[in-house]
Write an enzyme that holds these catalytic residues in place. Structure first.
Site, PDB file in Angstrom:
ATOM      1  N   HIS A   1      60.062  35.139  47.596  1.00  0.00           N
ATOM      2  CA  HIS A   1      59.939  34.495  48.914  1.00  0.00           C
ATOM      3  C   HIS A   1      61.066  33.476  49.097  1.00  0.00           C
ATOM      4  O   HIS A   1      61.780  33.143  48.152  1.00  0.00           O
ATOM      5  CB  HIS A   1      58.585  33.779  49.018  1.00  0.00           C
TER       6      HIS A   1
ATOM      7  N   ARG B   1      58.338  18.551  43.607  1.00  0.00           N
ATOM      8  CA  ARG B   1      59.066  19.381  44.572  1.00  0.00           C
ATOM      9  C   ARG B   1      59.283  18.650  45.883  1.00  0.00           C
ATOM     10  O   ARG B   1      58.365  18.028  46.416  1.00  0.00           O
ATOM     11  CB  ARG B   1      58.228  20.630  44.834  1.00  0.00           C
TER      12      ARG B   1
HETATM   13  C1  OGA Z   1      58.612  26.381  45.085  1.00  0.00           C
HETATM   14  C2  OGA Z   1      58.444  27.516  44.163  1.00  0.00           C
HETATM   15  C3  OGA Z   1      58.891  28.037  41.873  1.00  0.00           C
HETATM   16  C4  OGA Z   1      58.518  27.552  40.514  1.00  0.00           C
HETATM   17  O1  OGA Z   1      58.497  25.231  44.630  1.00  0.00           O
HETATM   18  O2  OGA Z   1      58.887  26.626  46.263  1.00  0.00           O
HETATM   19  O3  OGA Z   1      58.395  28.640  44.593  1.00  0.00           O
HETATM   20  O4  OGA Z   1      59.093  28.086  39.563  1.00  0.00           O
HETATM   21  N1  OGA Z   1      58.403  27.192  42.865  1.00  0.00           N
HETATM   22  O5  OGA Z   1      57.666  26.682  40.395  1.00  0.00           O
HETATM   23 MN    MN Z   2      59.044  28.627  46.720  1.00  0.00          MN
END
Ligand code: OGA
Ligand code: MN
Length: 290
Positions: A107, A281
């Protein structure tokens, strides 16, 4: 890109991790304010490599947020709760007993938004001894590998992205709440749009290059039925992440990844059932794809 990229910068070094995309950047401490000249090189490295990685960064939610803000406004995730003191920072934890992981399909981030995230920064607070790697796929290459006939056919076609697609009559929020375990889900604010049509082929606003834009949020093609759309969506999606377009990043505690959602997809590998992984994040607001 070729090996000469390694010495392209003055203030940092870039070491590519695959033939298709991704580079490890050294020579920068992101826990301290970064000079404008260094920031300009980080921006250039992101455009050159599509996803860049930094090791051993001693970040707090505040320093992560401050670094992200240098690249633009923050894009708040409508379905996931932020940290109590830092609502713009998500803490994504997967613990033993949690079945599903966040990001465990190919995605690109917040594609359901009218202005999807330009980029995502992910910092590793705790990682499994092995496993929990993240894969990335170069969507410029995915587009360029299509035949001229396919390129003509999908030019101007838009994919409808749905943030809260029901699965078996169960809403995504309810499904998330049931399966994501440690990741806290919330109802999106009423005024936030979570269904949008975007072009299957988008032009990067900074590089001018075309890329395939077919993340897992695309459920049907505009003005077509789901039945009509699915074969093409499935073909393009599985085409988009073939091994030759990808890289795979092995995390360590303190690693920070910064990826460009406008020309990549990613996939979080769920292969650490008995261990804990905790990430912080932040996503940066993007513009409307064209
Ligand atoms: C995100 C995601 C990937 C991961 O934070 O958008 O898809 O490896 N994470 O945690
Ligand atoms: Mn992601």
């Amino acid at each position: 890109m070729d090996g000469s990229q390694v010495n392209r910068y003055r203030y940092l070094q870039a070491q590519r991790i695959s033939g298709s995309l991704g580079a490890e950047i050294t020579g920068v401490d992101l826990s301290r304010p970064v000079d404008d000249a260094v920031l300009a090189e980080i921006r250039a490295a992101l455009l050159d490599h599509l996803v860049i990685f930094f090791r051993d960064q001693d970040m707090t939610p505040a320093t992560l947020l401050a670094f992200a803000r240098r690249f633009g406004e923050i894009h708040r995730h409508p379905f996931i709760a932020g940290m109590p003191d830092y609502p713009e920072v998500l803490e994504l934890a997967k613990k033993p007993g949690d079945k599903r992981n966040f990001g465990g399909d190919w995605h690109t981030d917040q594609m359901f938004a009218p202005e999807p995230a330009l980029g995502t920064m992910l910092w590793a607070k705790q990682v499994p001894e092995a496993g929990g790697d993240t894969m990335f796929a170069n969507q410029y290459l995915a587009y360029e590998a299509l035949s001229d006939g396919m390129k003509r056919m999908i030019a101007g076609v838009r994919g409808v992205c749905v943030g809260d697609k029901k699965k078996g009559g169960v809403s995504r929020m309810a499904n998330n709440a049931a399966t994501l375990g440690s990741v806290k889900t919330v109802e999106p604010p009423k005024d936030v749009q979570t269904t949008t049509a975007h072009p299957l082929v988008r032009t990067h606003p900074e590089t001018g290059r075309k890329s395939l834009y077919i993340g897992g949020h695309v459920h049907w093609l505009e003005d077509m039925t789901e039945e009509e759309s699915q074969p093409l969506i499935q073909y393009l999606h599985q085409h988009s992440y073939q091994p030759a377009f990808t890289c795979r990043f092995r995390w360590r505690k303190g690693s920070l990844a910064f990826w460009d959602n406008r020309c990549t997809q990613h996939f979080a590998i769920n292969d650490y059932p008995a261990e804990t992984r905790v990430m912080h994040r932040v996503t940066i607001r993007g513009d409307r794809p064209f």
